[in-house]
Each structure stands twice: as C-alpha cells, then as structure tokens.
Design an enzyme around this catalytic site. Structure first.
Site, PDB file in Angstrom:
ATOM      1  N   LYS A  54       0.835  -1.205   0.000  1.00 39.14           N
ATOM      2  CA  LYS A  54       0.000   0.000   0.000  1.00 39.14           C
ATOM      3  C   LYS A  54       0.872   1.258   0.000  1.00 39.14           C
ATOM      4  CE  LYS A  54      -3.819  -2.473   2.070  1.00 39.14           C
ATOM      5  NZ  LYS A  54      -4.384  -3.056   3.286  1.00 39.14           N
ATOM      6  N   GLN A  98      -4.590  -1.468   9.676  1.00 40.06           N
ATOM      7  CA  GLN A  98      -4.497  -2.783   9.021  1.00 40.06           C
ATOM      8  C   GLN A  98      -5.124  -3.864   9.903  1.00 40.06           C
ATOM      9  OE1 GLN A  98      -3.273  -3.461   5.836  1.00 40.06           O
ATOM     10  NE2 GLN A  98      -3.991  -5.552   6.206  1.00 40.06           N
ATOM     11  N   ASP A 121     -10.870   3.071   4.518  1.00 43.05           N
ATOM     12  CA  ASP A 121     -11.423   1.748   4.230  1.00 43.05           C
ATOM     13  C   ASP A 121     -12.951   1.720   4.402  1.00 43.05           C
ATOM     14  OD1 ASP A 121     -10.840  -0.668   3.176  1.00 43.05           O
ATOM     15  OD2 ASP A 121     -10.009  -1.561   4.979  1.00 43.05           O
TER      16      ASP A 121
END
Ligand code: NAD
Length: 302
Positions: A54, A98, A121
């Site tokens: 990422k 994460q 997200d």
C-alpha cells in the site's frame, strides 16, 4: 468456453496512472498532495506485506505516506494515541488501520476512533450507515474493487491489454442480474451487497449457516466469494456463463496463494473470472488510493 480473465493487476495500473496525473495537477494548483497513513499492529507477515504494498503504490501515485508500526503487545491506548495523532494531522487525508488486529485489541472500538472523513477503508459506523442509506462518503475498498471488476467483465474491453478508454470503465447494467455473495463480513460481504443493490442487481447473501448453498450459488449470474476457504467453490456451484469474482486469499502449505474458487474447475464454464493472486487484491489497493484522493479533494473544498 474460454473465459475472460479479469486482470486486476492491469486494471489497478490503469487507475494508478490516471490518479498520478490528477495528483500532479492538484499539486501544481495547490502545492499540496494527498497523505495516506497506515498503522500496523503486530508482526503478521501477510499484513506486513500488504502494508508495504500500500505504501509503495501510494508513493508511486505521488502521495505522502505516514507508516507507523506498533508491537503486538500494544495496548488500546497506544493504538488510540496513534489514530488520534493521524486524525489531527492536516497532511493526512486517509487512515488505514491494518486488520486483523492482535486478538487482545477490540477491532470495532478502534475503528470507531478514526475520523469518518479520513476513514479510507469505509469501516467507520458513520460511513457504513451512509452506505446503507445509499450516499456513502467513502466505500470499503475491496467491495469497490469487486464492482469495477464486474464492470470490466460486462464491458467489451480486453482485460490486460492497452489502456482503458478515455471515459474510463463503462458501468455495466446489473438490472435483472442475480448476484450471490458468499460471506457476510463487515469488510467485504455486507458492504458488497449494498453496492450491488445500488446498481439494481437482485442480491442474495449466503454464509456458513446457509442451507442448499450450492443450489443458490448455481442460480447466480454474478457469483462473488469472500470466505477464506481454499477452493470452496467448485464447478457444481457455478451457472454456465456466470461472472465469478474471487475475493479469498488463502495460503497453502507449500506457501502459494489461492482463492476460494477452484479456478481450473470453474474457469471453463464461466463467462469471466478473477485470478488469485492478481484479481481483487490489486484493485483493493487501487481503491484505497482513490478513497484517499477523494478525501483530499473534499478537505480542500471544505
Ligand atoms: P471473515 O472471516 O470475516 O468472513 C468470512 C465469511 O465467510 C463469514 O461471513 C462466514 O459466514 C462465511 N463462511 C465461512 N465458512 C463458510 C462456508 N463453509 N460456506 C459459506 N460461507 C462461509 O473474512 P473476510 O474478512 O470477509 O475475508 C474473506 C476472504 O477474503 C479471506 O480469504 C480474506 O483473506 C480475503 N480478503 C481479500 C481481500 C482482497 O483484497 N483480495 C480483502 C479482504 C479480504
């Protein structure tokens, strides 16, 4: 039948190239670039790999990156302190915590601390609520990536070759299509249902407690598997001519990666299929960049 292989690596590169140009143009106008912050807690090797990928892609897109690591022994307050710092930093427009977190940490309570405007997200309850209402600020990356792969399947664009047309990927017509989503997690299955409904598909969710799962899946025009069980979906689960999107990432004993779909058995009967790796995974990363860029634009027009 030879299926259209939905090359997510290629498609994500197309998104990346376009985004890079937009970042350069905004930088010239404003002297500012998007900032993506990623927090990794613990030493899970797969998560470490995803986080590095990422950051690499963000750098290629011209973003500023802010990577933070905490040991698996970190407390709730340690994680909360980093998230608060990210929330307050005006140079950060997208924050990614994460997952999965070490079992000792309450995942949802920590996700709740992320500023919804920077929730790259789309997992904050505010954004999940807006998604259910049909007007989300930020949509979860993996489901968003799946939708683009469905659009690629329905288009006449050759996957993996040349460049996307100037106007981008056409939105396919999903009315009258039956989509079946296997899995009901907040990360993939549930938000995917919302996105498919927004596009007028008729949607069924199946999961670990569903009876006659094979039969239901066999009625799908679009079958999306997000389970985490290698090769769960075999040819008996798939209607001839279906579009099959495989979200699963499973590591086998020999170290190789495979999906939830038995690719070799299913590919000959479907119209289009994603490979694993190289299908949904790269599109998830591309959508993280898109979400961060959109948050950046919102922050400068606010
Ligand atoms: P999860 O464990 O939170 O959810 C799995 C879902 O599958 C559950 O809803 C469960 O009910 C269902 N399920 C379990 N066993 C089943 C069975 N035998 N039959 C039918 N349904 C069953 O997982 P998740 O976070 O949604 O991730 C699912 C998979 O997708 C994992 O392999 C994960 O690694 C992968 N994933 C990939 C990406 C990507 O970018 N490609 C992103 C996120 C997750």
């Amino acid at each position: 039948m030879s299926p259209k292989v939905l090359n997510g690596k290629w498609l994500s590169k197309q998104f990346e190239q376009r985004l890079r140009l937009r970042v350069v143009s905004e930088k010239e106008k404003l002297g500012a670039v998007p900032g993506l912050a990623v927090l990794l807690v613990g030493e899970d090797p797969a998560s470490g790999y995803y986080v590095r990928t990422k950051s690499k892609v963000a750098t290629r897109c011209g973003f500023q990156t802010f990577d933070e690591r905490l040991p698996a022994s970190a407390s709730f307050d340690d994680v909360a302190a980093v998230l608060t710092r990210f929330n307050e930093d005006a140079n950060i427009h997208g924050i990614l915590l994460q997952l999965p977190l070490p079992a000792s940490l309450p995942e949802n309570k920590l996700l709740d601390l992320i500023d919804p405007e920077k929730d790259a997200d789309g997992l904050h309850p505010y954004n999940q609520g807006l998604l259910a209402r049909g007007d989300a600020l930020l949509k979860p990356c993996t489901p968003l990536g799946c939708m683009h792969l469905v659009d690629l399947a329905l288009s006449d664009i050759e996957s993996g070759e040349g460049e996307l047309p100037k106007h981008g990927l056409p939105r396919g017509d999903l009315s009258a299509k039956h989509a079946v989503v296997i899995g009901r997690s907040i990360l993939v299955g549930k938000p995917l249902v919302q996105l498919l409904l927004e596009r007028n598909a008729t949607v069924t969710t199946v999961h670990s407690r569903t009876a006659k799962i094979e039969e239901i899946c066999r009625s799908a025009d679009i079958l999306i598997a997000a389970v985490g069980r290698p090769h769960l979906v075999t040819s008996g689960w798939v209607k001839e001519g279906a579009i099959v999107i495989d979200v699963g990432i499973n590591r086998l004993e020999d170290g190789s990666l495979t999906g939830d779909v038995d690719y070799d058995a299913v590919a000959p009967i479907c119209q289009a299929i994603t490979p694993v790796p190289g299908g949904v995974g790269p599109m998830t990363v591309a959508m993280l960049m898109e979400n961060t860029f959109n948050s950046f634009l919102r922050s400068i027009t606010a």
